[in-house]
Design a protein around this motif. Sequence first.
Motif, PDB file in Angstrom:
ATOM      1  N   VAL A 106      37.946  42.502  34.990  1.00 23.44           N
ATOM      2  CA  VAL A 106      39.355  42.677  34.655  1.00 23.44           C
ATOM      3  C   VAL A 106      39.677  41.639  33.583  1.00 23.44           C
ATOM      4  O   VAL A 106      39.386  40.455  33.762  1.00 23.44           O
ATOM      5  CB  VAL A 106      40.242  42.480  35.898  1.00 23.44           C
ATOM      6  N   ALA A 107      40.262  42.081  32.495  1.00 28.43           N
ATOM      7  CA  ALA A 107      40.565  41.171  31.391  1.00 28.43           C
ATOM      8  C   ALA A 107      41.567  40.100  31.797  1.00 28.43           C
ATOM      9  O   ALA A 107      41.466  38.960  31.367  1.00 28.43           O
ATOM     10  CB  ALA A 107      41.081  41.964  30.189  1.00 28.43           C
ATOM     11  N   ASP A 108      42.536  40.460  32.621  1.00 30.30           N
ATOM     12  CA  ASP A 108      43.572  39.518  33.026  1.00 30.30           C
ATOM     13  C   ASP A 108      43.732  39.556  34.545  1.00 30.30           C
ATOM     14  O   ASP A 108      44.581  40.279  35.075  1.00 30.30           O
ATOM     15  CB  ASP A 108      44.895  39.868  32.332  1.00 30.30           C
ATOM     16  N   PRO A 109      42.933  38.773  35.276  1.00 27.79           N
ATOM     17  CA  PRO A 109      42.952  38.844  36.740  1.00 27.79           C
ATOM     18  C   PRO A 109      44.125  38.120  37.397  1.00 27.79           C
ATOM     19  O   PRO A 109      44.309  38.233  38.599  1.00 27.79           O
ATOM     20  CB  PRO A 109      41.633  38.179  37.132  1.00 27.79           C
ATOM     21  N   GLN A 110      44.952  37.405  36.633  1.00 29.82           N
ATOM     22  CA  GLN A 110      46.009  36.592  37.227  1.00 29.82           C
ATOM     23  C   GLN A 110      46.975  37.404  38.096  1.00 29.82           C
ATOM     24  O   GLN A 110      47.411  36.931  39.148  1.00 29.82           O
ATOM     25  CB  GLN A 110      46.803  35.834  36.150  1.00 29.82           C
ATOM     26  N   ALA A 111      47.333  38.609  37.676  1.00 30.52           N
ATOM     27  CA  ALA A 111      48.267  39.417  38.465  1.00 30.52           C
ATOM     28  C   ALA A 111      47.656  39.776  39.824  1.00 30.52           C
ATOM     29  O   ALA A 111      48.346  39.744  40.852  1.00 30.52           O
ATOM     30  CB  ALA A 111      48.646  40.691  37.710  1.00 30.52           C
ATOM     31  N   PHE A 112      46.357  40.076  39.839  1.00 28.90           N
ATOM     32  CA  PHE A 112      45.688  40.420  41.100  1.00 28.90           C
ATOM     33  C   PHE A 112      45.577  39.189  41.996  1.00 28.90           C
ATOM     34  O   PHE A 112      45.758  39.271  43.207  1.00 28.90           O
ATOM     35  CB  PHE A 112      44.313  41.014  40.832  1.00 28.90           C
ATOM     36  N   GLU A 113      45.280  38.048  41.386  1.00 33.15           N
ATOM     37  CA  GLU A 113      45.189  36.811  42.159  1.00 33.15           C
ATOM     38  C   GLU A 113      46.557  36.437  42.734  1.00 33.15           C
ATOM     39  O   GLU A 113      46.655  35.982  43.875  1.00 33.15           O
ATOM     40  CB  GLU A 113      44.644  35.680  41.295  1.00 33.15           C
ATOM     41  N   ALA A 114      47.622  36.626  41.966  1.00 33.26           N
ATOM     42  CA  ALA A 114      48.975  36.314  42.448  1.00 33.26           C
ATOM     43  C   ALA A 114      49.343  37.203  43.632  1.00 33.26           C
ATOM     44  O   ALA A 114      49.922  36.733  44.623  1.00 33.26           O
ATOM     45  CB  ALA A 114      49.989  36.479  41.314  1.00 33.26           C
ATOM     46  N   GLU A 115      49.002  38.489  43.539  1.00 32.61           N
ATOM     47  CA  GLU A 115      49.276  39.406  44.643  1.00 32.61           C
ATOM     48  C   GLU A 115      48.491  39.000  45.892  1.00 32.61           C
ATOM     49  O   GLU A 115      49.027  38.979  47.004  1.00 32.61           O
ATOM     50  CB  GLU A 115      48.927  40.838  44.243  1.00 32.61           C
ATOM     51  N   ALA A 116      47.212  38.664  45.708  1.00 36.78           N
ATOM     52  CA  ALA A 116      46.386  38.241  46.842  1.00 36.78           C
ATOM     53  C   ALA A 116      46.933  36.943  47.444  1.00 36.78           C
ATOM     54  O   ALA A 116      46.960  36.777  48.667  1.00 36.78           O
ATOM     55  CB  ALA A 116      44.937  38.052  46.394  1.00 36.78           C
ATOM     56  N   ARG A 117      47.395  36.029  46.598  1.00 34.92           N
ATOM     57  CA  ARG A 117      47.964  34.768  47.079  1.00 34.92           C
ATOM     58  C   ARG A 117      49.217  35.023  47.910  1.00 34.92           C
ATOM     59  O   ARG A 117      49.412  34.432  48.979  1.00 34.92           O
ATOM     60  CB  ARG A 117      48.288  33.874  45.879  1.00 34.92           C
ATOM     61  N   GLU A 118      50.073  35.917  47.442  1.00 39.18           N
ATOM     62  CA  GLU A 118      51.297  36.252  48.180  1.00 39.18           C
ATOM     63  C   GLU A 118      50.957  36.835  49.548  1.00 39.18           C
ATOM     64  O   GLU A 118      51.541  36.454  50.570  1.00 39.18           O
ATOM     65  CB  GLU A 118      52.135  37.246  47.367  1.00 39.18           C
TER      66      GLU A 118
END
Length: 190
Positions: A106-118
């Motif tokens: 994934v070019a920009d994994p930050q959104a997925f990591e933020a969702e997983a963190r939440e």
Amino acid sequence: DEAHVTVGVDTFAKDVNEATTENEATIQAILAALKENGIAADDIQTSNYNLWAEQLYGDNGPEGIAGYRVMNQVNVTIREIDKVGEVISATIGAGANNIYGVTFSVADPQAFEAEARELAIINARERAESIAELSGVTLGEVMVITEALSQAPYPIMGLGGGGGEMAAQGSISPGQLTYRVQLQVTYGMK
């Protein structure tokens, strides 16, 4: 939403100049094929270049040089994963005889990591509330949060030295990636 593959050419000739010239011509054809398929220059990086003499061996050991082998490989980022097979086929058509390690990311994994963190924070609170209730205490404030990021391994499929028809038929599948966030949350008790 992106794929990575290493594409290369391995050439052999009796003369070192012939081997390097043939290899350079083929790698240039591969680079042109990549460009024709929409791959930007910034998404192509030389990852391996080797030149060596191959020895002739007889009953008494080395007997001279059989010729010279040149290996040249580039790492390619393909930003349209539906074109992976097409890009690989184009490089094979241009002379690539080494294809290694098709991987997906994934070019920009930050959104997925933020969702997983939440979700991890919600899960930690639910677990802590359950433990507190079972223990007969009241859950207090968060005292400490520790985070450890880890990403699941990429699915890997290799095509070594060929496979143009297979790639063209679309047998390369991106599958799924999983992003995990591990949190350790320490709560106080009342």
